[in-house]
Write an enzyme that holds these catalytic residues in place. Structure first.
Site: not given
Ligand SMILES: CC(C)(COP(=O)(O)OP(=O)(O)OC[C@H]1O[C@@H](n2cnc3c(N)ncnc32)[C@H](O)[C@@H]1OP(=O)(O)O)[C@@H](O)C(=O)NCCC(=O)NCCS
Length: 140
Positions: A99, A111, A65-67, A104
């Protein structure tokens, strides 16, 4: 995700992971993996995220999953993961696993928010820095 999306997916991939998947890996997922489903998130035609899952019988395995970094923190990752899990359920999955790197925090928190529990550790799962992987799972 379609084959013509791969150029943009690779940008998301390289901005998101220290061990990014190759063009060939995505090509194979789209063309040769009958269990794989990949979903893209677009903003006005630009791909800003993607999520993938393998669905084997009643179990879904989230692959990625990536943004894009500049779009993070806007609940888009959460929306994407929900969509991926929804598709997995439609296709018969009853549980989902994945995993995640121990370090992270954003992903682990996302999750947990979606109901995943931490079920075990895969020692040195990530080959770039020998980091452990946490296995998480959820009943759908
Ligand atoms: C993980 C990832 C997909 C989250 O995407 P995002 O759009 O930024 O996340 P969201 O805005 O939807 O946040 C949803 C929840 O994720 C968690 N979260 C997101 N960013 C966070 C941060 N910087 N620190 C802690 N928790 C975080 C929180 O629980 C959040 O819920 P909340 O806002 O109610 O606290 C993004 O950080 C990403 O692309 N990371 C790099 C790739 C990666 O590591 N993917 C997972 C591989 S296993």
């Amino acid at each position: 995700m379609r084959e013509e999306d791969i150029d943009q997916i690779l940008i998301v991939e390289h901005e998101s992971f220290t061990l990014p998947w190759s063009r060939e890996a995505f090509y194979n997922e789209l063309n040769h993996n009958q269990y794989a489903v990949y979903i893209v998130l677009e903003d006005d035609g630009k791909i800003i995220g993607y999520g993938g899952v393998w669905i084997v019988l009643d179990e879904a395995h989230i692959t990625n999953i990536a943004i894009l970094p500049q779009y993070r923190g806007r609940k888009l990752g959460e929306a994407l993961l929900k969509k991926v899990l929804e598709v997995a359920m439609e296709k018969g999955a009853e549980t989902a696993t994945l995993e995640v790197r121990v370090s992270n925090t954003p992903a682990r928190s996302l999750y947990r928010k979606m109901g995943f529990q931490e079920g075990g550790i895969r020692k040195k799962y990530y080959t770039d820095n020998q980091e452990d992987g946490i296995v998480m799972w959820v009943k759908l």
